[in-house]
Every structure is written in C-alpha cells, then in structure tokens.
Design an enzyme around this catalytic site. Structure first.
Site, short mmCIF file in Angstrom:
data_model
loop_
_atom_site.label_atom_id
_atom_site.label_comp_id
_atom_site.label_asym_id
_atom_site.label_seq_id
_atom_site.Cartn_x
_atom_site.Cartn_y
_atom_site.Cartn_z
N HIS A 28 25.75 35.43 41.75
CA HIS A 28 26.84 35.35 40.68
C HIS A 28 26.99 34.10 41.12
O HIS A 28 28.34 33.76 41.18
CB HIS A 28 28.18 36.66 41.36
CG HIS A 28 28.44 36.53 43.07
ND1 HIS A 28 28.91 35.81 43.76
CD2 HIS A 28 28.35 37.58 43.65
CE1 HIS A 28 29.21 36.06 44.68
NE2 HIS A 28 28.79 37.04 44.86
N HIS A 82 29.75 47.51 53.43
CA HIS A 82 30.77 46.67 53.20
C HIS A 82 30.18 47.84 51.38
O HIS A 82 29.35 47.61 51.22
CB HIS A 82 30.22 45.39 52.73
CG HIS A 82 30.60 44.45 52.01
ND1 HIS A 82 32.27 44.53 51.39
CD2 HIS A 82 30.32 43.22 51.50
CE1 HIS A 82 32.06 44.03 49.49
NE2 HIS A 82 31.26 42.77 50.26
N GLU A 84 29.74 45.58 48.55
CA GLU A 84 29.06 44.78 46.96
C GLU A 84 27.79 46.00 47.43
O GLU A 84 27.05 46.07 48.14
CB GLU A 84 29.23 43.79 47.86
CG GLU A 84 29.28 42.67 47.04
CD GLU A 84 29.65 41.64 46.84
OE1 GLU A 84 29.52 40.94 46.18
OE2 GLU A 84 29.99 40.92 48.10
N ASP A 86 25.24 44.78 46.87
CA ASP A 86 23.63 43.90 47.28
C ASP A 86 23.55 44.58 48.67
O ASP A 86 22.91 44.32 49.18
CB ASP A 86 24.48 42.38 47.39
CG ASP A 86 25.07 41.93 48.76
OD1 ASP A 86 26.38 42.42 48.32
OD2 ASP A 86 25.32 40.90 49.06
N HIS A 152 34.47 39.92 53.22
CA HIS A 152 35.83 39.28 51.80
C HIS A 152 36.26 40.31 50.89
O HIS A 152 36.67 39.69 49.76
CB HIS A 152 35.17 38.26 51.45
CG HIS A 152 33.28 38.68 50.49
ND1 HIS A 152 33.56 37.69 49.97
CD2 HIS A 152 32.95 39.35 50.93
CE1 HIS A 152 32.41 38.22 48.75
NE2 HIS A 152 31.79 39.41 49.78
N ASP A 171 28.55 40.32 55.85
CA ASP A 171 28.73 39.07 55.02
C ASP A 171 29.45 38.18 55.43
O ASP A 171 29.31 36.65 55.11
CB ASP A 171 29.66 39.09 53.59
CG ASP A 171 28.69 39.85 52.73
OD1 ASP A 171 27.39 39.57 51.78
OD2 ASP A 171 29.46 40.27 51.29
N TYR A 198 27.65 28.30 52.79
CA TYR A 198 27.69 30.57 52.42
C TYR A 198 29.37 30.25 52.19
O TYR A 198 30.06 30.70 51.97
CB TYR A 198 27.40 31.36 53.21
CG TYR A 198 27.21 32.37 53.42
CD1 TYR A 198 26.58 33.21 52.55
CD2 TYR A 198 28.38 33.57 53.46
CE1 TYR A 198 26.75 34.62 52.27
CE2 TYR A 198 28.69 34.62 53.14
CZ TYR A 198 27.44 35.16 53.03
OH TYR A 198 27.73 36.67 52.13
N HIS A 231 23.11 38.74 55.39
CA HIS A 231 22.46 37.93 54.70
C HIS A 231 21.48 36.74 55.49
O HIS A 231 22.78 36.68 56.36
CB HIS A 231 23.47 37.42 53.73
CG HIS A 231 23.94 37.77 52.67
ND1 HIS A 231 22.48 38.34 51.68
CD2 HIS A 231 25.38 38.22 52.12
CE1 HIS A 231 23.56 39.21 50.99
NE2 HIS A 231 24.97 38.78 50.67
#
Length: 404
Positions: A28, A82, A84, A86, A152, A171, A198, A231
């Site tokens: 993104h 989370h 999100e 991904d 986040h 994350d 990151y 990640h």
C-alpha cells in the site's frame, strides 16, 4: 541453518505455515524491494491451534502446509491477532475446512471481521472475544492474549505462549523481507535495519502506544525467548533487541543530522540543495541529500527517524510546489513525525508560490518551521549561494542542539 521447508518447526510442536511473497514490491505505497512474507503458526497440542492466516491468494499454499502436518478439519482454535486483509483474508478458506474451530479475537476484531467477511460465512463462525490477560488452555501449554490497540489498528492484539516464552506479535516487530531462512540471526547482516524501515513507514505515528506497550509487558513480567511476527523473520537471539529498538524509535532519539530533500526542474533548486549540504557539513553535522525522483520515500523515512532537522526544496510549477514534493509531504502528513524542525527552500521564474505552499504542508504534517523560507528567482547567483551555505550552517547548529 533453518532452511525453509513445508513443515518448518519453529519450536517443538510449533510450525511455521506461512508463505513467502518473493515478488512483493509495494505494500500500500510502501516500497518493499526485498519482498515479504505472511506468517502463520500452527501449534500441535491437545487443542490444535492456528495463529493468524495469510493473504487470500496464498491461502491454498498455507492450507497445503497445514495438511502435511495435520488435517485442517482437526484445528480446534483459530486466533486472529489483526483484521487487516494480509493476515485475515485467508480466514474464510480455513474456517470452511475447520468447521468446528472457535475463533479468538478482540471485540474490535470481531466487529472488523463482521464487516469484511459476513458474506464469506463470518456469521456462522464461533467467536470468542478476548482481552488482555485472557488465558487459553490448549493442553500442555497456555496462551495469553494482550490487546495492542493502534499497533497498528484498533483491533490488534498479541498472543503469548507462556510455557515457551514465545510472543506472536503480528505486525509489531515485523519486516518486509523475503528469505528462505526463518530466524533473524540466520539473515546476513541481520534484520534490524529492515525492522527500522518497517517501523518508519507503518508504526511511526504510534510512538506513544509503543511506549505504553513496553510498560505493559514489563508490568506483566513477560519474558521472550522468541518474538514471531507476521511479516519477515523470527527473533530468537536476544529478542529484546527489537523491543528496545522500538522504544528508542518511539522516543524519537536523534543524532546530529540534517536531511535535505528536494526535486528540481532546471537545476536551480538542486544547486541550492547542494550548497545547503555544504553549509551543514561546515557546521559540523551530518548531511544527507535526497532527490525525490531518484530515491525511494520509504527508505528515506528510515533516515528521517534519526534526523532532528529537515530542509525541503521545490521549484515552483503552476504557482505551487512540484508534484513530487506535494506527494512526499502528504505521505509524511499521514505518518505525523514528532519533534522535527523544518525549513523550506526553492526557486521560481515569473511567479513564486512553492516555498509558501511547502511551509503550509510542513505545518499540517506536524513539522516545526525553524527558519524563514529561502527562495531565488530563476537561478542562484553568488549572493544566493552564500545564503544557502549560511542556512546550512544554522541548520547544523540546530541539529547539534536538538540531539544533545
């Protein structure tokens, strides 16, 4: 070395079942030249537990890894740290196979999953909403959940495996890094710089939350033998290194350095930028020069974290700043860096406007204007160059003062 295979065992009975996205180059808008991973972890105990999933397009690969360990239908618990996409967009595929599984998330996590996946069967999932301190007995091991709102997203949480001292941090503490090894100490030169990039592009606005989190883990008395993010690679050699680094970045610690960031049309602004750099060096501070069309913004943000002062230069185009400068400052506004002094400079032809608009956007991004803007008409001559060097010297002095 822990070379990746389809049933990679992180610790006894704990498997990495994530995927490597070797071709990821943009997350993104955040450049990811080293690729990335989407990590998921499977714990084999009396209650088989899956921690997080992967991006939907990679769900078949994750499921195949799980099949080589256990039939996915036997999964008892799925944890969503989370919402999100991904991390969560692989949920519908796994919940379709593990029909009897209970899904653990925060209250806000459930609300987010309802919004994203109701049409994908979310209404039939067996939710258990948790908060900080909630413990889940899975047999010989116990999991504890820690809410981490705004690290986040509002729904974010971490899962702590108490018996093995492993933190599944989603994350937080991650990196965008594709590699065939799974542990940070096996990566050549380590991954702390990747973690810094990151942090700068994902977590920079949430420094106060990071500090509260550090206080919370101290209050809970947690010890980490591993930190397994969603990640990148897993921290196992002195994993508190990355926690300590996060605290340092969250506090905004800086060194005597000035970033000079610019774009140029007919080189006038570039000439000014280089003279400012000369002045900074004369003033005893480090200078870093970045042409916005020749340097990646995401990497530049890593430098910004440790710089107390920046100078932004733009030519005037259509009575305002150059489009790349506007784009960069808009990107910066979203990240809201704190404690940064700033100055604008630039050039114009028959009519100005760039410097004024740069200053306005700097203020809206939370930067402190520390010097009046400097601008020249058409091209800088000797008197202008002298002003640029003198400005650089003053910026160096300010950088030295702010880093004491």
């Amino acid at each position: 070395m822990g070379i990746m295979n389809d049933t990679f065992e992180v610790a006894k009975g704990i498997y990495w079942v994530g995927v490597i996205d070797w071709n990821l180059r943009d997350f993104h808008g955040y450049a990811t030249p080293k690729g990335g991973t989407y990590n998921a972890y499977l714990i084999i105990d009396e209650k088989i537990t899956l921690i997080d999933t992967v991006k939907a397009e990679f769900a078949p690969e994750m499921i195949e890894k799980i099949r080589r360990i256990v039939n996915p239908s036997k999964i008892d618990h799925v944890i969503c740290n989370h919402v999100e996409m991904d991390h969560s967009s692989g949920l519908p595929a796994i919940m379709e196979l593990a029909k009897g599984a209970k899904l653990f998330c925060t209250k806000r996590g459930k609300a987010g999953l309802d919004e994203h996946y109701e049409s994908g069967g979310c209404g039939n999932w067996d939710f258990e909403m948790v908060d900080t301190g909630y413990e889940l007995d899975i047999g010989s091991r116990t999991l504890m959940f820690i809410e981490t709102p705004m690290l986040h997203w509002p729904d974010s949480m971490h899962t702590y495996l108490k018996d093995d001292h492993i933190l599944f941090s989603n994350d937080a503490f991650g990196q965008h890094l594709a590699t065939s090894v799974r542990f940070e100490d096996e990566v050549e030169c380590g991954a702390i710089e990747d973690a810094a990039i990151y942090y700068a592009n994902i977590l920079l606005p949430f420094g106060s939350k990071v500090l509260k989190y550090a206080d919370k883990i101290a209050e809970l008395g947690l010890e980490f033998d591993m930190i397994a993010p969603s990640h990148g690679v897993i921290w196992r050699k002195d994993p508190m290194r990355v926690v300590d680094a996060y605290v340092k970045w969250a506090k905004g610690e800086t060194v005597p350095k000035v970033l000079v960031i610019y774009d140029t049309m007919w080189n006038s602004t570039e000439i000014m930028a280089k003279e400012i750099v000369e002045g900074i060096s004369e003033g005893g501070a480090e200078a870093k020069l970045f042409h916005l069309r020749k340097n990646d913004w995401s990497m530049l943000l890593r430098e910004l974290m440790s710089s107390p002062v920046i100078a932004v230069g733009s030519p005037t185009m259509h009575s305002t700043m150059f489009f790349t400068i506007s784009g960069f400052l808009t990107y910066l506004k979203g990240l809201r860096p704190k404690g940064k002094g700033a100055v604008a400079f630039g050039s114009f032809g028959w009519g100005g406007g760039a410097v004024k608009h740069v200053e306005e956007m700097m203020v809206s991004a939370g930067l402190e204007i520390i010097e009046p803007g400097l601008q020249v008409k058409y091209r800088p001559y000797e008197a202008d160059l002298k002003e640029c060097r003198e400005l650089g010297v003053r910026l160096a002095e300010l950088a030295l003062e702010r880093s004491e």
